[in-house]
Write a protein that holds these residues in place. Structure first.
Motif, PDB file in Angstrom:
ATOM      1  N   ALA A 226      41.255  54.042  97.422  1.00  0.00           N
ATOM      2  CA  ALA A 226      42.436  54.298  96.600  1.00  0.00           C
ATOM      3  C   ALA A 226      42.434  53.424  95.354  1.00  0.00           C
ATOM      4  CB  ALA A 226      43.708  54.067  97.410  1.00  0.00           C
ATOM      5  N   LEU A 227      42.012  52.163  95.490  1.00  0.00           N
ATOM      6  CA  LEU A 227      41.928  51.275  94.340  1.00  0.00           C
ATOM      7  C   LEU A 227      40.895  51.789  93.342  1.00  0.00           C
ATOM      8  CD1 LEU A 227      42.679  48.661  92.900  1.00  0.00           C
ATOM      9  CD2 LEU A 227      40.938  47.509  94.248  1.00  0.00           C
ATOM     10  N   GLY A 228      39.746  52.234  93.835  1.00  0.00           N
ATOM     11  CA  GLY A 228      38.715  52.777  92.949  1.00  0.00           C
ATOM     12  C   GLY A 228      39.191  54.010  92.206  1.00  0.00           C
ATOM     13  N   VAL A 229      39.879  54.892  92.892  1.00  0.00           N
ATOM     14  CA  VAL A 229      40.405  56.096  92.244  1.00  0.00           C
ATOM     15  C   VAL A 229      41.448  55.717  91.212  1.00  0.00           C
ATOM     16  CG1 VAL A 229      41.791  58.170  92.659  1.00  0.00           C
ATOM     17  CG2 VAL A 229      39.855  57.648  94.132  1.00  0.00           C
ATOM     18  N   ALA A 230      42.282  54.742  91.501  1.00  0.00           N
ATOM     19  CA  ALA A 230      43.310  54.311  90.552  1.00  0.00           C
ATOM     20  C   ALA A 230      42.679  53.763  89.276  1.00  0.00           C
ATOM     21  CB  ALA A 230      44.217  53.262  91.188  1.00  0.00           C
ATOM     22  N   LEU A 231      41.579  53.027  89.409  1.00  0.00           N
ATOM     23  CA  LEU A 231      40.907  52.505  88.223  1.00  0.00           C
ATOM     24  C   LEU A 231      40.323  53.627  87.374  1.00  0.00           C
ATOM     25  CD1 LEU A 231      39.014  49.392  89.624  1.00  0.00           C
ATOM     26  CD2 LEU A 231      40.933  49.396  88.039  1.00  0.00           C
ATOM     27  N   LEU A 232      39.778  54.635  88.031  1.00  0.00           N
ATOM     28  CA  LEU A 232      39.163  55.734  87.296  1.00  0.00           C
ATOM     29  C   LEU A 232      40.185  56.739  86.778  1.00  0.00           C
ATOM     30  CD1 LEU A 232      36.043  56.400  89.517  1.00  0.00           C
ATOM     31  CD2 LEU A 232      36.155  55.179  87.350  1.00  0.00           C
ATOM     32  N   ALA A 233      41.365  56.755  87.360  1.00  0.00           N
ATOM     33  CA  ALA A 233      42.378  57.730  86.961  1.00  0.00           C
ATOM     34  C   ALA A 233      42.807  57.547  85.516  1.00  0.00           C
ATOM     35  CB  ALA A 233      43.593  57.638  87.879  1.00  0.00           C
ATOM     36  N   GLY A 234      42.620  56.370  84.946  1.00  0.00           N
ATOM     37  CA  GLY A 234      43.011  56.117  83.574  1.00  0.00           C
ATOM     38  C   GLY A 234      42.037  56.695  82.564  1.00  0.00           C
ATOM     39  N   CYS A 235      40.957  57.300  83.007  1.00  0.00           N
ATOM     40  CA  CYS A 235      39.954  57.846  82.104  1.00  0.00           C
ATOM     41  C   CYS A 235      39.982  59.369  82.164  1.00  0.00           C
ATOM     42  CB  CYS A 235      38.551  57.376  82.496  1.00  0.00           C
ATOM     43  SG  CYS A 235      38.334  55.605  82.373  1.00  0.00           S
ATOM     44  N   SER A 236      39.959  59.983  80.993  1.00  0.00           N
ATOM     45  CA  SER A 236      39.807  61.430  80.919  1.00  0.00           C
ATOM     46  C   SER A 236      39.016  61.725  79.656  1.00  0.00           C
ATOM     47  CB  SER A 236      41.178  62.127  80.891  1.00  0.00           C
ATOM     48  OG  SER A 236      41.875  61.779  79.722  1.00  0.00           O
ATOM     49  N   SER A 237      38.406  62.894  79.614  1.00  0.00           N
ATOM     50  CA  SER A 237      37.592  63.194  78.442  1.00  0.00           C
ATOM     51  C   SER A 237      37.467  64.694  78.223  1.00  0.00           C
ATOM     52  CB  SER A 237      36.204  62.577  78.584  1.00  0.00           C
ATOM     53  OG  SER A 237      35.530  63.130  79.691  1.00  0.00           O
TER      54      SER A 237
ATOM     55  N   LEU B  70      40.653  52.877  78.931  1.00  0.00           N
ATOM     56  CA  LEU B  70      41.335  51.585  78.831  1.00  0.00           C
ATOM     57  C   LEU B  70      42.712  51.705  78.183  1.00  0.00           C
ATOM     58  CD1 LEU B  70      38.237  49.518  77.611  1.00  0.00           C
ATOM     59  CD2 LEU B  70      39.101  49.692  79.948  1.00  0.00           C
ATOM     60  N   GLY B  71      43.344  52.857  78.367  1.00  0.00           N
ATOM     61  CA  GLY B  71      44.689  53.071  77.845  1.00  0.00           C
ATOM     62  C   GLY B  71      44.765  53.521  76.399  1.00  0.00           C
ATOM     63  N   VAL B  72      43.637  53.794  75.760  1.00  0.00           N
ATOM     64  CA  VAL B  72      43.630  54.267  74.367  1.00  0.00           C
ATOM     65  C   VAL B  72      42.750  55.508  74.252  1.00  0.00           C
ATOM     66  CG1 VAL B  72      44.041  51.991  73.363  1.00  0.00           C
ATOM     67  CG2 VAL B  72      41.705  52.774  73.676  1.00  0.00           C
ATOM     68  N   GLU B  73      42.939  56.241  73.164  1.00  0.00           N
ATOM     69  CA  GLU B  73      42.113  57.415  72.922  1.00  0.00           C
ATOM     70  C   GLU B  73      41.003  57.068  71.940  1.00  0.00           C
ATOM     71  OE1 GLU B  73      42.625  62.151  72.187  1.00  0.00           O
ATOM     72  OE2 GLU B  73      43.987  60.843  71.088  1.00  0.00           O
ATOM     73  N   ALA B  74      39.813  57.553  72.242  1.00  0.00           N
ATOM     74  CA  ALA B  74      38.657  57.416  71.359  1.00  0.00           C
ATOM     75  C   ALA B  74      38.189  58.826  71.005  1.00  0.00           C
ATOM     76  CB  ALA B  74      37.538  56.640  72.044  1.00  0.00           C
ATOM     77  N   LYS B  75      38.033  59.100  69.693  1.00  0.00           N
ATOM     78  CA  LYS B  75      37.617  60.433  69.225  1.00  0.00           C
ATOM     79  C   LYS B  75      36.408  60.294  68.316  1.00  0.00           C
ATOM     80  CE  LYS B  75      42.263  62.372  68.596  1.00  0.00           C
ATOM     81  NZ  LYS B  75      43.135  62.964  67.589  1.00  0.00           N
ATOM     82  N   LEU B  76      35.549  61.284  68.403  1.00  0.00           N
ATOM     83  CA  LEU B  76      34.457  61.389  67.440  1.00  0.00           C
ATOM     84  C   LEU B  76      34.984  62.208  66.274  1.00  0.00           C
ATOM     85  CD1 LEU B  76      31.505  61.007  66.592  1.00  0.00           C
ATOM     86  CD2 LEU B  76      30.972  63.096  67.856  1.00  0.00           C
TER      87      LEU B  76
ATOM     88  N   GLU C  28      37.558  57.391  65.866  1.00  0.00           N
ATOM     89  CA  GLU C  28      38.929  56.904  65.855  1.00  0.00           C
ATOM     90  C   GLU C  28      39.202  56.284  67.215  1.00  0.00           C
ATOM     91  OE1 GLU C  28      43.211  58.971  65.925  1.00  0.00           O
ATOM     92  OE2 GLU C  28      42.020  59.465  64.134  1.00  0.00           O
ATOM     93  N   VAL C  29      39.592  55.009  67.212  1.00  0.00           N
ATOM     94  CA  VAL C  29      39.893  54.291  68.447  1.00  0.00           C
ATOM     95  C   VAL C  29      41.258  53.630  68.279  1.00  0.00           C
ATOM     96  CG1 VAL C  29      39.196  52.414  69.996  1.00  0.00           C
ATOM     97  CG2 VAL C  29      37.456  53.874  68.952  1.00  0.00           C
ATOM     98  N   ALA C  30      42.143  53.887  69.226  1.00  0.00           N
ATOM     99  CA  ALA C  30      43.496  53.316  69.205  1.00  0.00           C
ATOM    100  C   ALA C  30      44.201  53.646  67.890  1.00  0.00           C
ATOM    101  CB  ALA C  30      43.453  51.815  69.451  1.00  0.00           C
ATOM    102  N   GLY C  31      43.954  54.854  67.348  1.00  0.00           N
ATOM    103  CA  GLY C  31      44.618  55.297  66.126  1.00  0.00           C
ATOM    104  C   GLY C  31      44.015  54.792  64.831  1.00  0.00           C
ATOM    105  N   GLU C  32      42.924  54.028  64.897  1.00  0.00           N
ATOM    106  CA  GLU C  32      42.282  53.505  63.689  1.00  0.00           C
ATOM    107  C   GLU C  32      40.896  54.120  63.513  1.00  0.00           C
ATOM    108  OE1 GLU C  32      42.430  49.226  63.126  1.00  0.00           O
ATOM    109  OE2 GLU C  32      44.067  49.097  64.586  1.00  0.00           O
TER     110      GLU C  32
ATOM    111  N   ALA D  14      39.544  47.339  66.430  1.00  0.00           N
ATOM    112  CA  ALA D  14      40.585  48.363  66.322  1.00  0.00           C
ATOM    113  C   ALA D  14      41.560  48.205  67.475  1.00  0.00           C
ATOM    114  CB  ALA D  14      39.976  49.761  66.334  1.00  0.00           C
ATOM    115  N   GLY D  15      42.808  47.904  67.172  1.00  0.00           N
ATOM    116  CA  GLY D  15      43.854  47.864  68.184  1.00  0.00           C
ATOM    117  C   GLY D  15      43.573  46.971  69.374  1.00  0.00           C
ATOM    118  N   GLY D  16      42.956  45.806  69.149  1.00  0.00           N
ATOM    119  CA  GLY D  16      42.656  44.897  70.249  1.00  0.00           C
ATOM    120  C   GLY D  16      41.363  45.216  70.984  1.00  0.00           C
ATOM    121  N   PHE D  17      40.537  46.065  70.391  1.00  0.00           N
ATOM    122  CA  PHE D  17      39.258  46.443  71.003  1.00  0.00           C
ATOM    123  C   PHE D  17      38.116  46.184  70.029  1.00  0.00           C
ATOM    124  CE2 PHE D  17      42.433  48.898  73.199  1.00  0.00           C
ATOM    125  CZ  PHE D  17      42.037  48.817  74.524  1.00  0.00           C
ATOM    126  N   SER D  18      36.948  45.886  70.582  1.00  0.00           N
ATOM    127  CA  SER D  18      35.715  45.775  69.812  1.00  0.00           C
ATOM    128  C   SER D  18      34.933  47.059  70.047  1.00  0.00           C
ATOM    129  CB  SER D  18      34.870  44.592  70.289  1.00  0.00           C
ATOM    130  OG  SER D  18      35.549  43.387  70.070  1.00  0.00           O
TER     131      SER D  18
END
Length: 133
Positions: A36-47, A74-80, A91-95, A108-112
């Motif tokens: 359940a913990l593993g699924v919870a960690l992966l649940a935050g990712c979609s593509s 990681l709670g943000v959207e990344a787009k090509l 575009e990462v975290a709106g930047e 960008a938005g606290g991310f490298s």
């Protein structure tokens, strides 16, 4: 004549019970909690038209080129946004960031964000939480 010391007693001896190994039900509950913990960690990712490989503080995102591609990591959207030659716009975290392979990480938005590779079919970036943010 040798004198032997008198014997001493240690006092009361305590017998400790050793608990038996966990029952199959307890083992199954522990396994279920770990899954359940593993699924919870992966649940935050979609593509969409992208694949992700995430750890706790960083993700590698592989975008398909020639289509709209994005991933939520990681709670943000990344787009090509686009790619020409060895230069990529994401575009990462709106930047929006322009990246080239081998370039130092952009912030960008606290991310490298770094560009790992570019081919005719795919663009691979690495997004990591910036420890200095």
């Amino acid at each position: 004549m040798a004198v032997w010391p008198s014997s001493r007693t240690l006092g009361r001896v305590t017998n400790r019970r050793v608990s038996p190994s966990p029952t199959p039900l307890r083992r199954a509950a522990g396994l279920f909690a770990g899954l359940a913990l593993g699924v919870a960690l992966l649940a935050g990712c979609s593509s969409e038209n992208a694949s992700t490989d995430c750890g706790l503080d960083a993700c590698t995102v592989t975008f398909d080129r020639g289509v709209e591609a994005s991933a939520t990591i990681l709670g943000v959207e990344a787009k090509l946004v686009g790619a020409e030659g060895d230069q990529v716009t994401v575009e990462v975290a709106g930047e929006q960031l322009s990246l080239t392979v081998g370039q130092q990480a952009a912030q960008a938005g606290g991310f490298s964000v770094t560009l790992d590779s570019v081919t005719d079919q795919q663009v691979v970036i690495r997004v990591a939480r910036d420890p200095n943010s």
